[in-house]
Design a protein around this motif. Sequence first.
Motif, PDB file in Angstrom:
ATOM      1  N   GLY A  40       0.803  -1.217   0.000  1.00 22.86           N
ATOM      2  CA  GLY A  40       0.000   0.000   0.000  1.00 22.86           C
ATOM      3  C   GLY A  40       0.838   1.270   0.000  1.00 22.86           C
ATOM      4  N   ASN A  41       2.029   1.196  -0.566  1.00 26.87           N
ATOM      5  CA  ASN A  41       2.943   2.342  -0.643  1.00 26.87           C
ATOM      6  C   ASN A  41       3.115   3.055   0.699  1.00 26.87           C
ATOM      7  N   PRO A  42       3.669   2.359   1.683  1.00 30.74           N
ATOM      8  CA  PRO A  42       3.807   2.943   3.018  1.00 30.74           C
ATOM      9  C   PRO A  42       4.677   4.189   3.045  1.00 30.74           C
ATOM     10  N   GLN A  43       5.626   4.311   2.102  1.00 29.10           N
ATOM     11  CA  GLN A  43       6.546   5.467   2.092  1.00 29.10           C
ATOM     12  C   GLN A  43       5.812   6.776   1.862  1.00 29.10           C
ATOM     13  N   GLN A  44       4.556   6.701   1.427  1.00 26.51           N
ATOM     14  CA  GLN A  44       3.767   7.918   1.203  1.00 26.51           C
ATOM     15  C   GLN A  44       3.007   8.360   2.455  1.00 26.51           C
ATOM     16  N   HIS A  45       3.130   7.600   3.536  1.00 28.28           N
ATOM     17  CA  HIS A  45       2.321   7.858   4.730  1.00 28.28           C
ATOM     18  C   HIS A  45       3.092   8.509   5.870  1.00 28.28           C
ATOM     19  N   PHE A  46       4.309   8.964   5.605  1.00 26.09           N
ATOM     20  CA  PHE A  46       5.066   9.707   6.614  1.00 26.09           C
ATOM     21  C   PHE A  46       5.996  10.678   5.900  1.00 26.09           C
ATOM     22  N   LYS A  47       6.341  11.749   6.596  1.00 24.82           N
ATOM     23  CA  LYS A  47       7.310  12.703   6.056  1.00 24.82           C
ATOM     24  C   LYS A  47       8.715  12.121   6.198  1.00 24.82           C
ATOM     25  N   SER A  48       9.621  12.574   5.339  1.00 25.52           N
ATOM     26  CA  SER A  48      10.959  11.978   5.364  1.00 25.52           C
ATOM     27  C   SER A  48      12.034  13.001   5.009  1.00 25.52           C
ATOM     28  N   LEU A 127      10.586  -3.247   4.387  1.00 27.21           N
ATOM     29  CA  LEU A 127      10.272  -3.502   5.796  1.00 27.21           C
ATOM     30  C   LEU A 127      10.272  -2.203   6.595  1.00 27.21           C
ATOM     31  N   ALA A 128      11.321  -1.382   6.422  1.00 25.58           N
ATOM     32  CA  ALA A 128      11.424  -0.125   7.169  1.00 25.58           C
ATOM     33  C   ALA A 128      10.256   0.798   6.859  1.00 25.58           C
ATOM     34  N   PHE A 129       9.948   0.944   5.583  1.00 23.59           N
ATOM     35  CA  PHE A 129       8.851   1.840   5.199  1.00 23.59           C
ATOM     36  C   PHE A 129       7.519   1.357   5.793  1.00 23.59           C
ATOM     37  N   LYS A 130       7.290   0.050   5.735  1.00 22.51           N
ATOM     38  CA  LYS A 130       6.039  -0.487   6.280  1.00 22.51           C
ATOM     39  C   LYS A 130       5.981  -0.300   7.796  1.00 22.51           C
ATOM     40  N   PHE A 131       7.093  -0.543   8.468  1.00 21.89           N
ATOM     41  CA  PHE A 131       7.151  -0.384   9.921  1.00 21.89           C
ATOM     42  C   PHE A 131       6.890   1.065  10.323  1.00 21.89           C
ATOM     43  N   PHE A 132       7.513   1.998   9.623  1.00 23.15           N
ATOM     44  CA  PHE A 132       7.303   3.412   9.948  1.00 23.15           C
ATOM     45  C   PHE A 132       5.852   3.822   9.731  1.00 23.15           C
ATOM     46  N   ALA A 133       5.254   3.313   8.651  1.00 25.67           N
ATOM     47  CA  ALA A 133       3.843   3.632   8.393  1.00 25.67           C
ATOM     48  C   ALA A 133       2.938   2.986   9.436  1.00 25.67           C
ATOM     49  N   ASP A 134       3.202   1.716   9.754  1.00 23.00           N
ATOM     50  CA  ASP A 134       2.389   1.011  10.760  1.00 23.00           C
ATOM     51  C   ASP A 134       2.440   1.729  12.107  1.00 23.00           C
TER      52      ASP A 134
END
Length: 431
Positions: A40-48, A127-134
């Motif tokens: 679900g494109n987790p990298q789009q769900h947090f600022k970076s 994994l990192a992107f999903k974890f940060f989004a979760d």
Amino acid sequence: MTYQECLDYLYEQLPMFHRIGNAAFKKSLNNIIELCEAFGNPQQHFKSIHVAGTNGKGSSSHMLAAVLQKAGYKTGLYTSPHLKSFTERVKINGIELSESYLVQFVKDNKPLFEAVKPSFFEMTVALAFKFFADEKVDVAVIEVGLGGRLDSTNIIFPEVSLITNIGFDHQALLGNTLAEIAAEKAGIIKAGVPVVISTKQEEIMSVFQEKGLQVQAPLYFATEHVQVQLKQADLQKQVFDVQYADHQKQLLNLALDLTGIYQQYNLPGVLQTIELLQRKGFTIAEEAIRSGLSASKQITGLKGRWQVLSGKPLTICDTGHNIDGIKQILQQLQSLEPKQVHFVFGAVNDKDVTSILQLLPKNYQYYFCQPQIPRALEVAELQASAHEAGLMGEAYATVAEAVQAAKLNATADEVIFIGGSTFVVAEIEEL
């Protein structure tokens, strides 16, 4: 599946650059795009914030994460490689990814991995992107693994991009000139996203200027905006006076707990990145900057950067492993005015070890060793090359044996230094 079984699966099934080298590097973003689309494109769900460069990107990433955390933001931090534990790569507010999250992630997604066939690094980034989004982080500091343009992290659209020093490393993948390497690093520059260049290197300035113009990204050479002057340095901290050129702001007596002299080149980039984040609406008070930078190792768990392991004899390690990094290490060793340096040295087989050996002082006592990875340079070959360069020392099968021999030989008023490769430092037992 236990945590160890999970790691065994990852190391055996997924090509890992830091173990086997160039064969594991994928010259395409297709796999990471496919993985992240499945999540679900987790990298789009947090600022970076995206951090690239040859040397300094790890230290800069940790400093930024420490300041953001002190400013009250729930802060993700993704870095590589790890030194002791895989979970070091992914942290939130200084706390490592849980082993149970990793195990569940791998169990849930083995069919996806078998279909996509990602590299170890691609899987870890997803994994990192999903974890940060979760975990709903406010912001994540994302360190590039290798290069920039084709690095798996390069699917984020950050608030600010930061590019640190450019030097010679991974030439087989990134190019044989500084301009070619800089162009790969400049691949993280995105349309309209401000980019900070930590160190102004005249011969490659135009590479960044042209890329910035091409994508309409505001470009900041940090040292044009932030000047830092070293006031005091010892084995515990460095203290700087900071002057901002754009206005009358100063940060006097700014303490930094990272004690490598090379941090003076990283600090302007970190401070200019913070300035741009403030302009974008981040609330980062001076106190957060001061408290974050003065305790960044404690806050983030950073290890291996001019780290003092013990005294009498003074024992220091550093992960610097290319020509620029080794030059900085040698300069700082010289500043200690040691009676003798006992240098525990190992390398990997795709580095320009001949050029590095030419830099090393002939009056040091050397302890050649071999880290326990397939990519390690065989210690007999290293010793033979060193002897050709006029460097004398014994060969040891492991890092631990070399360190033990140095401890037995060094007197209380001498210095032991352990380095040459990230993977040598990783095997220091007391790290």
